[in-house]
Design a protein around this motif. Structure first.
Motif, mmCIF file in Angstrom:
data_model
loop_
_atom_site.group_PDB
_atom_site.id
_atom_site.type_symbol
_atom_site.label_atom_id
_atom_site.label_comp_id
_atom_site.label_asym_id
_atom_site.label_seq_id
_atom_site.Cartn_x
_atom_site.Cartn_y
_atom_site.Cartn_z
ATOM 1 N N SER A 5 0.828 -1.205 0.000
ATOM 2 C CA SER A 5 0.000 0.000 0.000
ATOM 3 C C SER A 5 0.860 1.250 0.000
ATOM 4 C CB SER A 5 -0.926 -0.003 1.216
ATOM 5 O OG SER A 5 -1.787 -1.112 1.188
ATOM 6 N N HIS A 8 2.272 1.867 -3.505
ATOM 7 C CA HIS A 8 1.285 2.463 -4.405
ATOM 8 C C HIS A 8 1.001 3.915 -4.038
ATOM 9 C CE1 HIS A 8 0.420 -1.707 -5.621
ATOM 10 N NE2 HIS A 8 -0.091 -1.166 -6.722
ATOM 11 N N ARG A 47 -7.859 4.346 -13.331
ATOM 12 C CA ARG A 47 -7.837 3.081 -12.588
ATOM 13 C C ARG A 47 -6.693 3.052 -11.584
ATOM 14 N NH1 ARG A 47 -9.094 1.000 -17.767
ATOM 15 N NH2 ARG A 47 -6.910 0.433 -18.110
ATOM 16 N N GLU A 48 -5.523 3.540 -11.995
ATOM 17 C CA GLU A 48 -4.370 3.559 -11.089
ATOM 18 C C GLU A 48 -4.552 4.574 -9.963
ATOM 19 O OE1 GLU A 48 -2.002 1.359 -11.044
ATOM 20 O OE2 GLU A 48 -2.896 0.386 -12.788
ATOM 21 N N ARG A 51 -6.159 3.029 -7.135
ATOM 22 C CA ARG A 51 -5.300 2.135 -6.356
ATOM 23 C C ARG A 51 -4.376 2.922 -5.430
ATOM 24 N NH1 ARG A 51 -2.183 -1.748 -10.250
ATOM 25 N NH2 ARG A 51 -1.667 -2.724 -8.245
#
Length: 362
Positions: A5, A8, A47-48, A51
């Motif tokens: 996590s 990202h 989409r990224e 995340r």
């Protein structure tokens, strides 16, 4: 936050669909330890973003003709702690003051830094690190907000618990006052009626003591149950316990377990005491062969269920109805019927006293 996590959340997302800008920027960032993810198009970027990311590096031509409604909605839906940063690569000499398109992007993106191409590697790294430091502070703010929210919930829970405790204490005090008043009223009634129906002080004293002891035994049963009620089996057993004789089987008790309210428990205990006292003086327990049977059933198919209880004496001296009803009979027929919200009947049969009770069980 775990390692994946965190990776990202602190990476750079790169959207530069034309030329080698994306590859060059990614190599420069990775060389200084900044994770970089190249997105082929705007939907991939969105989409990224879902995340997690530290900032986005985008060329202005990638936004020039694109539909930015989804990106605008994503930005509008950011939590209060988030102010996502964009680094927008522009053409030389195409500053915001000369380019209306860039001014529009500023309004949409909000937190945006413009970097003209060709850019110096050190400049890109410096801008990227600045954006990541800002993002790190946002994550710290998120953590503090979460801590504050958790502390607020704990405080609210503690206040609610304290409020419930105070309300429960008030309820208990009110209930205690109510029970004390009821008990005093019962004692007063016992004393007044006993004095009225006993001709000698000694007889009155003995009768009062016995009735108060019966009341005390009933209270003991309820106290063990925190005054939430009592089992009928225990109420009957404790009420008749003083009248049992060693090595004799003259008290026959039969019936299922039934949960009674405190009011019903006290009323039945006092009534059973009066019946047993009368049996000792004049009825089945006044000799050596008489028998007392206490039995009950519950009709569970009704709403509420109904209790049918029967006291029956046999084997005692021949019984005849008294010329007037004493305190015990009045206590049973009137007070018990009222406390049970049911019907109570006493019959003086030749074989002995028969008392029947029919009342709802809450």
């Amino acid at each position: 936050m775990d390692a994946v996590s965190h990776l990202h959340s602190m990476r750079a997302l790169i959207l530069a669909p034309h030329g080698r800008d994306a590859a060059v920027a990614a190599d420069l960032l990775r060389a200084v330890g900044i994770a970089a993810e190249i997105c082929p198009d705007l939907p991939a970027l969105l989409r990224e973003l879902e995340r997690g990311a530290g900032f986005a590096l985008i060329t202005d031509e990638a936004f020039r003709t694109a539909d930015l409604n989804d990106l605008s909605r994503w930005l509008a839906d950011q939590p209060p702690w988030s102010d996502f940063a964009f680094v927008l690569l522009t053409q030389r000499g195409g500053g915001v003051e000369r380019n209306p398109t860039l001014a529009r992007l500023t309004e949409i993106l909000g937190n945006v830094t413009f970097l003209e191409r060709p850019f110096h590697a050190g400049t890109l790294v410096s801008v990227a690190r600045t954006a990541l430091r800002g993002r790190e502070r946002q994550y710290e703010a998120r953590a503090r907000l979460e801590e504050m929210h958790t502390a607020e919930k704990r405080l609210t829970a503690a206040l609610d618990q304290a409020k419930r405790a105070a309300e429960h204490q008030t309820l208990l005090i009110g209930e205690l006052n109510h029970r004390v008043k009821n008990t005093l009223a019962t004692v007063q009634s016992i004393v007044m009626q006993t004095l009225r129906t006993n001709v000698t002080p000694e007889a009155a004293k003995e009768a009062i003591q016995m009735r108060l002891l019966a009341l005390s035994r009933a209270h003991d049963v309820l106290t063990r149950e925190s005054w939430e009620g009592a089992d009928l089996v225990e109420v009957v057993t404790r009420a008749l316990e003083p009248y049992e004789t060693v090595n004799e089987n003259r008290l026959h008790i039969a019936g299922p377990h039934v949960r009674l309210t405190p009011r019903m428990s006290l009323a039945l205990a006092m009534a059973l005491h009066e019946l047993a006292t009368n049996a000792v003086k004049y009825g089945a327990l006044s000799n050596k062969v008489g028998i007392v049977e206490v039995s009950w059933t519950v009709q569970s198919g009704l709403a509420p269920p109904r209790l049918s209880l029967r006291w029956a004496e046999s084997g005692g001296p021949p019984m005849k109805a008294p010329s007037r009803r004493g305190f015990g009979s009045r206590l049973i027929e009137r007070s018990l019927a009222q406390d049970l919200d049911g019907q109570v009947k006493i019959a003086f049969e030749p074989t002995g006293v028969v008392c029947t009770v029919d009342a709802p069980v809450a």
